[in-house]
Design an enzyme around this catalytic site. Structure first.
Site, PDB file in Angstrom:
ATOM      1  N   ASP A   1       0.873  -1.170   0.000  1.00  0.00           N
ATOM      2  CA  ASP A   1       0.000   0.000   0.000  1.00  0.00           C
ATOM      3  C   ASP A   1       0.913   1.223   0.000  1.00  0.00           C
ATOM      4  O   ASP A   1       2.109   1.107   0.310  1.00  0.00           O
ATOM      5  CB  ASP A   1      -0.885  -0.028   1.248  1.00  0.00           C
ATOM      6  CG  ASP A   1      -1.711   1.228   1.389  1.00  0.00           C
ATOM      7  OD1 ASP A   1      -2.355   1.632   0.416  1.00  0.00           O
ATOM      8  OD2 ASP A   1      -1.692   1.816   2.495  1.00  0.00           O
TER       9      ASP A   1
ATOM     10  N   ASP B   1      -1.386  -0.746   6.140  1.00  0.00           N
ATOM     11  CA  ASP B   1      -1.510  -0.219   7.499  1.00  0.00           C
ATOM     12  C   ASP B   1      -2.942   0.190   7.861  1.00  0.00           C
ATOM     13  O   ASP B   1      -3.193   0.563   9.003  1.00  0.00           O
ATOM     14  CB  ASP B   1      -0.601   1.004   7.675  1.00  0.00           C
ATOM     15  CG  ASP B   1      -1.135   2.222   6.934  1.00  0.00           C
ATOM     16  OD1 ASP B   1      -1.602   2.066   5.782  1.00  0.00           O
ATOM     17  OD2 ASP B   1      -1.093   3.325   7.507  1.00  0.00           O
TER      18      ASP B   1
ATOM     19  N   ASP C   1      -6.929  -2.112   3.867  1.00  0.00           N
ATOM     20  CA  ASP C   1      -5.951  -3.090   3.398  1.00  0.00           C
ATOM     21  C   ASP C   1      -6.271  -4.505   3.857  1.00  0.00           C
ATOM     22  O   ASP C   1      -5.641  -5.460   3.390  1.00  0.00           O
ATOM     23  CB  ASP C   1      -4.546  -2.712   3.903  1.00  0.00           C
ATOM     24  CG  ASP C   1      -4.080  -1.376   3.370  1.00  0.00           C
ATOM     25  OD1 ASP C   1      -4.399  -1.068   2.201  1.00  0.00           O
ATOM     26  OD2 ASP C   1      -3.407  -0.639   4.113  1.00  0.00           O
TER      27      ASP C   1
END
Length: 676
Positions: free
Chosen positions: A359, A557, A561
């Site tokens: 990410d 995080d 996600d």
């Protein structure tokens, strides 16, 4: 930007699978390898050794001149007590496994070979087999206990009291009694008892117990705080935002306890190898016991004894007791550096990873926005453009708004160009996903994306800047744009290069950010590939395009996600303290701080654990091959076989403990900033 709710994410997770099950988080962790339990195991083992020595010392005096039947009964009588004292739990567990249909495990093999030894009159050897097996188990339990103790020292220095404020009265209660919405007083040098938000006060928190960071964190009204952090100076009033059982410290502690507990030795390479190995040993023992006498070569009793010697020598104690120590040691070493694993399978799965997907925001970047460029029109100054924007943005708590306010504050006093003071004279309306409109009498200031300005009849230029482009209009006139961008983590490029050097074929970034920003970040960091403008379900689809899922790893995080973490072969949650609970529960690995440099360290730890396992396997098989040959030719008997097996257990255990002592080494992040 799309706002993804918890309900959206939960639905996606349910579609992907049930990997992030949350059962068990409501119960406190159980220490199955406590100091008391280990002491009990050691005491029983010691008593068995003493009784065995006594029985072996006086055995000859009581068995002289006895008939074979009486000799056998005397042996069982003398050695039965030490055998049962150290082996009754093994026999019970073996029987339970058989009832469940699990016949091929180390417990049944040890139980069968030792009972068969008693049956042919080798009771002392049977006791030794059981003694050495229990000794190996004790060593493993000691490693697990030390691992748990280490993790508890990192995470479980938990608060034991909370000062509840209720009706202007202070009550001392257990943190478990707090509920969301309670107001709690935290005095200097007390631990924060619950996850919450600061209502009053300012202080500095020592977060070292939670994420290993030595620098104190300054917090004030409105900031998030976490249970277990140490309040070092000021008095705080916080509002609880979660139950204690849902706090980060509790969830991470439960996950860590599970990691080094029952699941440490399960589901790994060596477990599958050992099952095949045991089948081969049993078949070979049966062939050795019955085929030669059936062909007329010797007596059945002699060949049966040789078969038992073979089983004792080949008993996989070294494989199934010493090898899990390598996994436990690897998990322990990782925990010391702020990396928690959801089981030993992580160390095995890491070697299969070929694609790593990141990410962007909060993972590759710091999540801290700064103003990179101020682009006023010809008849507008940079100072005026920033001041107009800041006056409107002062009504917003968005990170981009805070970046603009900070930039304006560094060059001026955030005033209107005609000198009218105060941002609060504006009436500000927020247009979700587009921007803000501030009205001050007949004057209006519009700040936001191109769509918002165009909807209000203001044309905007096309800008391909890497970052978030914030357009500004004043009284119907376009006055410029401000480009706000997140900052890349200083160690990100170094970490990615280190990952590639360890055999990763492809590194990619999957982000919901714009194309220009994604391209800038991927190019700067040296990533092989990127995809922009992705929602949570799009990231899952992209993972499928990279090949078999078990060869992929996703690192993120945020709660958005979690679906990708579930879909990937391994999911890594970075920044465990600030990561959403659903993300932590979906992850296979939790990195407590936000350091990407922990990723190559984790991969080296996996490689070193694997290397030590193969070394131990080679040592064990080489020694056993020699001893099997000697046992088959009659050069050694049961006693020598038992001693040889014990020696292999100790050698492989000591080899496994090398990682316990040294870990995988540490990689310090570069102090040089990323050049843009």
């Amino acid at each position: 930007l799309l706002e993804w709710t918890d309900e959206n994410v939960i639905n996606i997770i349910n579609d992907v699978g049930s990997k992030c099950a949350t059962d068990g988080y409501d119960q406190p962790p159980k220490d199955k390898n406590s100091t008391w339990a280990l002491g009990k195991q050691g005491l029983m083992l010691g008593a068995s050794v003493v009784l065995f020595i006594i029985s072996a010392s006086v055995g000859d005096k009581f068995t002289v001149g006895l008939t074979p039947v009486r000799f056998q009964l005397a042996n069982i009588f003398m050695f039965g007590l030490p055998y049962l004292l150290c082996g009754y739990t093994v026999l019970i567990r073996a029987w339970q496994n058989i009832r469940l249909g699990d016949y091929l495990n180390e417990l049944t093999l040890v139980s069968f070979s030792s009972l068969a030894a008693i049956g042919i009159g080798a009771a002392p050897e049977a006791v030794l087999v059981m003694l050495f097996f229990r000794f190996g188990e004790l060593l493993l339990n000691m490693i697990i206990h030390r691992s748990q103790s280490s993790i508890q020292s990192i995470l479980a220095d938990r608060p034991d009291i909370a000062h509840l404020i209720e009706n202007e009265t202070l009550y001392s209660v257990s943190p478990e009694a707090l509920v969301p919405g309670n107001h709690v007083l935290v005095k200097p040098w007390e631990k924060i008892p619950i996850d919450g938000v600061v209502l009053q006060g300012e202080s500095r928190l020592d977060m070292s117990l939670l994420n290993g960071l030595s620098a104190p964190l300054t917090i004030r009204k409105g900031n998030q705080v976490w249970a277990g952090a140490l309040n070092t100076n000021g008095t705080l009033v916080i509002e609880a935002t979660a139950m204690f059982k849902d706090s980060h410290i509790w969830r991470l502690l439960v996950s860590a306890e599970d990691s080094v507990g029952d699941r440490t030795a399960g589901g790994t390479f060596i477990t599958g190898f050992a099952r095949i190995y045991m089948v081969a040993v049993l078949v070979l023992a049966l062939v050795l016991a019955f085929i030669p006498p059936a062909l007329g070569f010797g007596q059945l009793g002699d060949w049966a004894y040789k078969a038992l010697v073979l089983m004792v020598i080949a008993c996989p104690c070294a494989l199934l007791v010493a090898f899990p120590m390598a996994y436990s040691s690897g998990i322990y070493s990782a925990s010391k550096q702020g990396i928690l694993m959801n089981g030993a399978y992580v160390l095995d799965a890491l070697r299969k990873i070929r694609t790593i997907a990141f990410d962007k925001t909060g993972t590759l970047t710091n999540g801290v926005f700064i103003v990179k460029w101020v682009l006023p029109t010809k008849d507008t100054s940079e100072e005026d453009l920033l001041n107009w924007a800041a006056k409107v943005e002062s009504h917003s708590t968005h990170p981009i708004a805070q970046a603009i306010i900070q930039a304006a504050g560094s060059i001026g006093d955030r005033r209107m160009v005609d000198g009218t003071p105060g941002a609060y004279s504006l009436q500000v309306t927020e247009i979700p996903g587009k921007g803000l409109i501030g009205q001050d009498g007949e004057r209006s200031i519009i700040i936001g994306n191109a769509t918002l300005l165009q909807e209000n009849g203001i044309e905007t230029p096309h800008l391909d800047a890497p970052g978030c482009v914030v357009h500004v209009a004043n009284s119907g006139r376009y006055v410029g744009a401000i480009v706000v961008s997140d900052t890349l983590k200083t160690e990100a490029r170094q970490a990615i290069q280190a990952i590639k050097s360890q055999g990763i074929k492809k590194t990619t970034m999957l982000t919901g950010d714009r194309e220009q920003t994604a391209d800038w970040a991927a190019t700067t960091l040296g990533l092989d590939h990127y995809k922009a403008d992705l929602g949570p379900e799009d990231k899952v689809a992209e993972l499928d395009a990279f090949g078999p899922r078990h060869k992929t790893m996703f690192i993120g995080d945020g709660v958005n996600d979690a679906p990708a973490m579930v879909a990937a072969g391994l999911g890594v949650a970075i920044g465990g303290l600030e990561t959403g609970s659903k993300t932590v529960r979906a992850a296979d690995v939790v990195i407590l701080d936000k350091s990407l440099i922990k990723l190559p360290l984790l991969m080296r730890l996996s490689a070193k654990t694997r290397r030590l396992i193969w070394q131990s396997l080679a040592i064990a098989l080489a020694v056993k091959a020699v001893m099997l040959y000697w046992g088959f030719t009659g050069y050694i008997g049961m006693w020598e076989a038992v001693v040889a097996d014990a020696g292999v257990v100790l050698i492989t255990a000591l080899n496994a403990l090398r990682i316990f002592r040294r870990g995988a080494g540490q990689t310090e992040p570069s102090t040089q900033p990323v050049k843009l």
